[in-house]
Scaffold this active site. Structure first.
Site, PDB file in Angstrom:
ATOM      1  N   ASP A  69     -10.601   2.146  -3.613  1.00 19.70           N
ATOM      2  CA  ASP A  69     -11.164   1.889  -2.287  1.00 19.70           C
ATOM      3  C   ASP A  69     -12.679   1.877  -2.331  1.00 19.70           C
ATOM      4  OD1 ASP A  69      -8.980   1.445  -0.738  1.00 19.70           O
ATOM      5  OD2 ASP A  69      -8.778   3.496  -0.005  1.00 19.70           O
ATOM      6  N   ASP A  71       0.837  -1.202   0.000  1.00 18.68           N
ATOM      7  CA  ASP A  71       0.000   0.000   0.000  1.00 18.68           C
ATOM      8  C   ASP A  71       0.876   1.257   0.000  1.00 18.68           C
ATOM      9  OD1 ASP A  71      -2.299   1.500   0.168  1.00 18.68           O
ATOM     10  OD2 ASP A  71      -3.054   0.537   1.975  1.00 18.68           O
TER      11      ASP A  71
HETATM   12  C1  DGJ Z   1      -5.822   1.980   1.842  1.00 19.34           C
HETATM   13  C2  DGJ Z   1      -6.190   0.761   1.057  1.00 19.34           C
HETATM   14  O1  DGJ Z   1      -6.662   1.128  -0.195  1.00 19.34           O
HETATM   15  C3  DGJ Z   1      -7.213  -0.042   1.839  1.00 19.34           C
HETATM   16  O2  DGJ Z   1      -7.644  -1.140   1.095  1.00 19.34           O
HETATM   17  C4  DGJ Z   1      -6.585  -0.473   3.132  1.00 19.34           C
HETATM   18  O3  DGJ Z   1      -5.538  -1.356   2.877  1.00 19.34           O
HETATM   19  C5  DGJ Z   1      -6.112   0.734   3.895  1.00 19.34           C
HETATM   20  N1  DGJ Z   1      -5.272   1.579   3.113  1.00 19.34           N
HETATM   21  C6  DGJ Z   1      -5.373   0.314   5.143  1.00 19.34           C
HETATM   22  O4  DGJ Z   1      -4.827   1.378   5.811  1.00 19.34           O
END
Ligand code: DGJ
Length: 736
Positions: free
Chosen positions: A550, A480
């Protein structure tokens, strides 16, 4: 597929069975562009396509000659200063302040295969016969700086890959202020420009406008490709649509600051350029050193935008994505993020995993919150040691239990590039973040950016990640990156190299990816940057799949996946079914529609299965069975966009197998409407003569389905249960 050279005209002609790309050496030794498009026969000279004419208010390199001006010429590697006033491909600043460069033809070579670019992601060949490369060296005689341009034409993909190396063979250092990976001069401007833009949770929405005089561009200056614009551009003839007409696509294989721009000049020509964003960029090149620019891809289709997407999907699926996961079936996963966020302990995870296993799900992914003092997003980043308060036997113990007790593979989340101030890492190395001298740094989501331009920082992060991986059973990693870069200054580089840090940062990211994927080749990587903030071909070289967004709401996902599909293949798009009401939008959509949407991606769940009703659980069980049966078709077949959710109250797409005997179509009706018209959905990509059986519908020829269409029961007068957000999947099977 071949590259031809004609000595007298100095024309180079790259072609395969469908496309031609033709360039020439101009009178002054610079490189001219002649043609890119549908295949042309080879001939001695296409130089008649160049204009030499007297025009008022132009400048001319040769005394007494008013006809030759670079301002009139289509070019491959234009520079400023020798009569062209458009934006150049390269700008070199010498020690004396001069920014004039004169890159003249020096030599060429033609060879089978294609070059790898050191430290950078690229498309590749598996055997030399798949592609041919033309390498041209240009030289500036004053500085003795050389430019090695390579052009690759592929046998099976209607695309040209370009890259450029700059070698300082002189005795003085120079600054590279601008270097474009691809310049394509088109002879007219009658094009629609389509960019893919958006924001967090609404990434890659197509936006179209007609090319206009002047410069239009999309860029990133955030240190990652970004949610705002994707490094991909389509230019299409205004009459072209999804099925027919001339379309060009431009894609930069890079994950950092980029620019893609078009400059339409007063004579109606269009200069398309893509490369590292020159804003905040400057590279100090000492004698004997070489700089390598990222690779750019330009593709051409005469079969509309679906045709263009087919080229990129195939090229990226087969010759950009690498490693064992390129050809392997991707596991159906469950990720705990939307199920628990930071609120979990080992037993809760085990409960979810056991339930998921009984639904047939194959991989359990533990997201953020397992390390250091991380119990919310203000702390812990940088400390990649398991939190023993929640995981008594660490990741080693949990991953063993997930495999042995729950019968699933185990995956883990990392955010390697970041640190919270509240962490052991920051306390020990406060000087490891990007930060300008005597100035404060901005935070993003309470976190700071580690200086990945430094090898010692990357080494440290590598060792701490590798330690967890080695002691655990990890089959998948979600990488991430949750903030953009601000004060991009590195404490270890001298002042004249500070313009390099954005690029060096991304080289550090690639280096870490390279080390991890080499050391642990069995691990499937998924890239992520607050959803789809770094969803680009650079990442795809290391991580075969990316978290598309997301936003897991099915209706929004239709748009996001639809937009993403213009360039990227379905097996690169992470797509999960999540709980309702949806956490981003508060919208409730049927489980079937959440499934039918996520099905056209790399499929998974993001919910607590232990909290579902028996009926919902049984539905999920059959969804997983369905995915396992059809994921190969979905991930390897040819994808067609049929109805755009950006233009309709409905959406549709389909995938057809290579032998055309099987296909799967998704149809989505967004809002229910009253007394709607009778609907025929025209399918695509089938064999006209095949007879296709569609369960519940009948048997139809490919010709009928593509020309007359598949009748959708749209006005469901009789179906009183029909409501908003309906969808249907149609499976097509033929015996040939
Ligand atoms: C952003 C990601 O896109 C989410 O899926 C998740 O992993 C969060 N970060 C966790 O902090």
């Amino acid at each position: 597929m071949a590259v031809y050279f004609h000595g007298e005209s100095r024309n180079f002609h790259l072609s395969n069975d469908r496309i031609s790309y033709i360039l020439t050496v101009l009178r002054n030794g610079h490189l001219g562009h002649l043609y890119f498009g549908k295949k042309l026969p080879d001939r001695e000279s296409y130089n008649y396509l160049l204009e030499e004419a007297l025009r008022p208010m132009t400048s001319n390199p040769y005394e007494g000659d008013r006809k030759f001006s670079l301002e009139h010429c289509l070019q491959e590697f234009p520079v400023y200063g020798s009569s062209d006033y458009r934006e150049p491909a390269v700008e070199i600043r010498e020690g004396n302040g001069s920014r004039i460069t004169d890159p003249r033809f020096d030599s060429y070579r033609i060879y089978s295969g294609k070059p790898r670019l050191e430290g950078l992601p690229t498309t590749y060949t598996e055997c030399p016969g798949e592609a041919e490369t033309l390498e041209i060296t240009l030289r500036d005689s004053v500085t003795n700086v050389c430019f090695i341009l390579s052009f690759t034409v592929f046998m099976d993909y209607d695309a040209v890959a370009r890259s450029c190396k700059i070698c300082n063979n002189g005795t003085e250092p120079v600054h590279i202020e601008r270097i474009m990976s691809f310049t394509l001069d088109l002879d007219d401007n009658y094009y629609d420009w389509i960019q893919f833009s958006g924001a967090w949770a609404r990434e890659r929405f197509p936006e179209k406008h007609r090319l206009h005089t002047g410069i239009q561009s999309i860029t990133s200056a955030r240190g990652h490709s970004g949610h705002m614009h994707n490094p991909f551009l389509i230019l299409k003839r205004p009459s072209a649509d999804e099925y027919q007409g001339e379309v060009f696509g431009f894609s930069l294989i890079y994950s950092g600051n980029f620019i893609i721009q078009a400059e339409v000049d007063t004579y109606g020509t269009s200069r398309i350029q893509m490369g590292i964003n020159p804003f905040q960029f400057s590279w100090f090149l000492k004698p004997g050193e070489t700089f390598t620019a990222p690779e750019g891809i330009a593709a051409y289709s005469s079969k509309g935008m679906n045709g263009l997407s087919g080229i990129f999907h195939q090229l990226y699926r087969e010759r950009l994505i690498r490693g064992i996961w390129r050809d392997k079936e991707r596991p159906v996963l469950i990720n705990n993020w939307e199920a628990t966020y930071f609120d979990f302990d080992e037993e809760r995870l085990i409960d979810i995993a056991k339930k998921a296993h009984s639904a047939g799900i194959e991989l359990f992914v533990l997201d953020d919150g397992w390390f250091g003092c991380r119990r919310d997003d203000t702390q812990g980043l940088g400390d990649w040691t398991p939190n023993k308060n929640i995981l008594p036997d660490g990741i080693a113990g949990l991953s063993r239990r997930i495999e042995e007790e729950c019968g699933m593979k185990f995956g883990l989340w990392f955010e390697p590039e970041m640190v919270n101030k509240k962490s052991v890492l920051y306390e020990t190395h406060p000087d490891w973040i990007l930060q300008a001298p005597y100035r404060k740094s901005c935070h993003g989501r309470h976190q700071y950016v580690l200086d990945f331009s430094r090898k010692d920082v990357v080494d440290y992060i590598y060792s701490s990640m590798a330690a967890v991986i080695k002691e655990s059973r990890i089959s998948y990693i979600k990488w991430d990156m949750n903030r953009s870069i601000t004060e991009c200054y590195s404490k270890v580089y001298p002042p004249e190299q500070q313009g390099e840090i954005f690029h060096r940062y991304i080289l550090g990211v690639y280096d870490l990816y390279d080390r991890l994927t080499t050391e642990f080749p069995h691990i499937l990587f998924e890239s992520c940057a607050s959803g789809g903030g770094r969803f680009d071909p650079g990442m795809m070289f290391y991580a075969p799949q990316g978290w598309t967004s997301d936003d897991t709401d099915a209706v929004e996902r239709l748009k996001i996946q639809y937009g993403t599909s213009y360039c990227y293949p379905l097996n690169s798009m992470g797509a999960h079914v999540s709980i309702i009401p949806n956490h981003q939008l508060n919208r409730s959509t049927p489980l079937s529609t959440r499934f039918n949407t996520a099905l056209f991606g790399v499929f998974g769940y993001e919910m607590d299965l232990t909290r579902l009703s028996d009926r919902e659980f049984m539905e999920i069980k059959s969804q997983v069975e369905f995915v396992k049966e059809y994921r190969t078709l979905i991930h390897s077949g040819t994808f067609y966009r049929l109805l755009s959710p950006f233009e309709n109250n409905e959406a549709a797409w389909m995938v057809v197998s290579h032998d055309k005997t099987e296909a799967i179509t998704g149809y989505y009706k967004i809002l229910n409407d009253v007394n709607a018209g009778f609907k025929r959905l025209k399918l695509a990509g089938l064999d006209e003569s095949f007879q296709y059986t569609i369960e519940g519908k009948g048997i139809f020829s490919g010709a009928e389905l593509m020309s007359a269409g598949l009748v959708i029961n749209n006005p469901p007068e009789q179906d009183k249960t029909a409501s908003d957000f309906r969808s249907e999947i149609f499976l097509l099977k033929s015996q040939k």
